[in-house]
Structures are given as C-alpha cells and as structure tokens.
Design a protein around this motif. Sequence first.
Motif, mmCIF file in Angstrom:
data_model
loop_
_atom_site.group_PDB
_atom_site.id
_atom_site.type_symbol
_atom_site.label_atom_id
_atom_site.label_comp_id
_atom_site.label_asym_id
_atom_site.label_seq_id
_atom_site.Cartn_x
_atom_site.Cartn_y
_atom_site.Cartn_z
ATOM 1 N N THR A 31 -44.527 -13.839 60.667
ATOM 2 C CA THR A 31 -45.242 -14.488 59.677
ATOM 3 C C THR A 31 -45.581 -15.994 60.045
ATOM 4 N N LYS A 32 -44.870 -16.777 60.896
ATOM 5 C CA LYS A 32 -45.273 -17.986 61.342
ATOM 6 C C LYS A 32 -46.490 -17.806 62.304
ATOM 7 N N SER A 33 -46.393 -16.794 63.140
ATOM 8 C CA SER A 33 -47.260 -16.495 64.350
ATOM 9 C C SER A 33 -48.586 -16.084 63.849
ATOM 10 N N ILE A 34 -48.557 -15.185 62.807
ATOM 11 C CA ILE A 34 -49.722 -14.792 62.282
ATOM 12 C C ILE A 34 -50.575 -15.896 61.517
ATOM 13 N N THR A 35 -49.679 -16.887 60.831
ATOM 14 C CA THR A 35 -50.251 -17.940 60.069
ATOM 15 C C THR A 35 -51.007 -18.785 61.185
#
Length: 187
Positions: A31-35
């Motif tokens: 989630t943090k990477s895609i964000t």
Amino acid sequence: MSVQPPEEDQPIHKKLFIQYLRLLRTYPIATKSITSGTVSSCANILAQKLMGGWDAPIAWRTIGAFAATGVFYTGPVTHHFYRWLERMVPGKDQGSKVMKVIVDRFVVAPPFLLGYFYLITMFEGKGHKASVDIIKHSYWTALKMNWKVWTILQYVNINYVPLQYRVLFASAVAFLWTIYLAIVRSR
C-alpha cells in the motif's frame, strides 16, 4: 456522542479512506509503495506541464520511471527506515526526537537521494553514465534543498505522526518535492 452512519451510507471519499486504512493494515508495504508510486508519477506529470506548458506532450517513460522508483524504492525503503529508526533511537524525550532527525538528515537522506536520482534515470532507460552525470550535476543542489525543506517536516513526521502513517505523510509532502526534483533533474 455522535454515531457514525453505516459504511454504505458514507460519502465516497470516506469509503475510499476507510478502504485505504484497511489496505494499510493488511498490506502495509504494498500500500505504501503503490501510494508512493502514484504520488510520484502524478507529481511528475504536473512538473512536466509546468516546465513544458500545458500543450506539451507528456514523457510517459519519465512518468513510468518516477512511478517505478516510488513503488520499488521510496515506498519500501521508507517503510523499513521508519521502523528501523524507532528501534535504533527509541524514546520520546527531546534528545531522542532530535537524534532521530539527525540520523534521518545526515545518515539516511544523502544515500537515499543518491539512490533516488540513480534509479529514476536507470528506469528511464538512460543507463549508468547518464545516471552518474545527473547525479554530478543535480545531487548537491538537491541535497542542500532537501536539508532545508525536509528537516522540519521530518521532525514533525518522525516525532508526531504515528508510525503506520509516516510514509503517507511523507508521500503527501513529497508531491511538491517530487515536482522540484523533476525540475532540478531536467536542467
């Protein structure tokens, strides 16, 4: 005491935020990477338009490079960095707060920014020599600006934002920072 309406009766932005928080709990790194990749690519689109005009064609490969760097570098590295920092410098006293920022600014930020410049250029397909050239011409200017801009923001982020939201906070601030880096790299 107010009662929250059932989730299905909430506005779409609240539903999306609730879903985002669920994903953050369930798949934190992804989630943090895609964000990070999304924010970075959107910022690069805006940077391209600011530099070339609204009618200028978009350099999709560059946007892809910024997205890939966010997904494969910025998101996961910062996720692990904030967790590592809490273990290495525990505590909430003023000395610990300042030490966390010193570690971030002088131990982590310089190599992180170096890797960031290198990877974006590599993801653009320009190769090692171009990556090194961009670093030679842009790194020191960007690092000094990083220290000026990010120091107070990282003080707030590291010491007052809950651990699970630090990458999100940094990504939100990084929207403007990424525009700056895109402009510095292109000069």
